[in-house]
Motif scaffolding. Structure first.
Motif: not given
Ligand SMILES: NC(=O)c1ccc[n+]([C@@H]2O[C@H](COP(=O)([O-])OP(=O)(O)OC[C@H]3O[C@@H](n4cnc5c(N)ncnc54)[C@H](O)[C@@H]3O)[C@@H](O)[C@H]2O)c1
Length: 297
Positions: A49, A51, A70, A101-103, A131, A183, A199, A203, A231, A233, A235, A238
């Motif tokens: 899901r 980003l 994911d 898969c759990d990362i 990601c 990051a 957090y 990062k 910066g 986003i 999603t 946030t």
């Molecule tokens: N949204 C923002 O504003 C923002 C800003 C800067 C960086 N980021 C980074 O971007 C990346 C994606 O963020 P997002 O906003 O799409 O978040 P999100 O929560 O929508 O998506 C993150 C995804 O990671 C998966 N995940 C979490 N733990 C996991 C694990 N142990 N194994 C496998 N999958 C796992 C979740 O199931 C989820 O689908 C993250 O690393 C986040 O820190 C986001």
């Protein structure tokens, strides 16, 4: 006497052969070919899901195949996102696969790399986007240690499991892969009015992990590693922060030099650039894409 200015022009430069210049193979290709991901598959953690899923669509639009990894049992398809990816990839004759898969699970991660290789062949697994990540907002003074450790386990150890599995996979096959680690600008600055110490710390660790492994794996294997630092986003991540503290949106907008927060699609171009030959001379770097947020105080 006033100093006499020396004017240097091309004609004053020494003539004769230039020192050796070695661009990356393919660097002289036409620009669309430089950015193309045709013939490759990109492995995206957190691709279920947000980003990660938007970047999966971008990879496919750049001509590549994609594998989304994911924890979620199924990829998000509320607005037909996964169906769209499937349709697009079918046009290139590639594949889009989904793997639970759990990362943080090293053994399962290595198995998933091999599974993706088999499924996507003859496309070459040449790109990885790390990601997956989690966020949590708690004042540092009260931060429960199990919460702090959980963020480190997923955002730092999980990112390292992904990086290490990528390098092992590529080194064994002599593939000069590109690893893009997501990051955040929060790895370089502390966000006003957000209490996210774990957090932000995680990062910053991803930034340093990128530089450290880039200096090991570039000379030894030709593997490139860079971070992409978004910066704000919009999603699910946030949305949850804003639901808990709606007033912070105004603070965020004060730093938004382009008068908006980011959308996942804003990161497609930067990610395709980092994965493709267009960035062949770039490693150990951070590409911050934050709508100008960190440029002003
Ligand atoms: N949204 C923002 O504003 C923002 C800003 C800067 C960086 N980021 C980074 O971007 C990346 C994606 O963020 P997002 O906003 O799409 O978040 P999100 O929560 O929508 O998506 C993150 C995804 O990671 C998966 N995940 C979490 N733990 C996991 C694990 N142990 N194994 C496998 N999958 C796992 C979740 O199931 C989820 O689908 C993250 O690393 C986040 O820190 C986001």
């Amino acid at each position: 006497m006033a100093p006499v200015a020396t004017i240097v022009s091309d004609t004053t430069l020494p003539s004769g052969p230039l020192p050796e210049r070695r661009a990356a193979p393919g660097a002289h290709a036409p620009v669309p070919a430089l950015f193309s991901l045709a013939g490759t598959v990109t492995f995206i953690t957190g691709g279920g899901r947000g980003l990660g899923q938007a970047l999966a669509k971008g990879v496919v639009q750049a001509g590549g195949s994609v594998a989304c990894i994911d924890l979620l049992p199924q990829p998000t398809n509320d607005n037909g996102e996964w169906d769209q990816i499937q349709k697009l990839v079918a046009l290139n004759g590639g594949t889009a696969s989904y793997h639970v898969c759990d990362i943080t699970n090293e053994e399962k991660m290595a198995q998933t790399f091999e599974e993706v290789e088999r499924l996507a062949a003859p496309a070459v697994l040449r790109g990885v986007i790390a990601c997956a990540g989690v966020q949590q907002m708690i004042p540092a003074i009260d931060y429960p240690m199990d919460g702090f450790r959980r963020i480190m386990e997923i955002n730092v150890a999980g990112a390292f499991v992904t990086a290490k599995a990528s390098a092992n996979f590529w080194a064994k096959r002599d593939i000069k892969g590109s690893l893009v680690m997501i990051a955040s600008m929060s790895g370089s600055i502390a966000n006003r009015s957000l209490t996210c110490t774990a957090y932000n710390t995680s990062k910053a660790a991803v930034h340093q992990m990128c530089r450290s492994v880039a200096q090991e794996w570039g000379p030894a294997h030709g593997i490139r590693v860079n971070t992409l630092s978004p910066g704000y986003i919009r999603t699910a991540m946030t949305d949850q922060l804003l639901a808990e503290k709606p007033e912070v949106e105004e603070t965020w907008m004060r730093g938004a030099l382009l008068n908006r927060l980011g959308a996942p699609e804003d990161f497609v171009g930067p990610a395709v650039f980092l994965l493709s030959d267009a960035s062949a001379f770039m490693t150990g770097a951070d590409l911050r894409v934050d709508g100008g947020h960190c440029a002003s105080a």
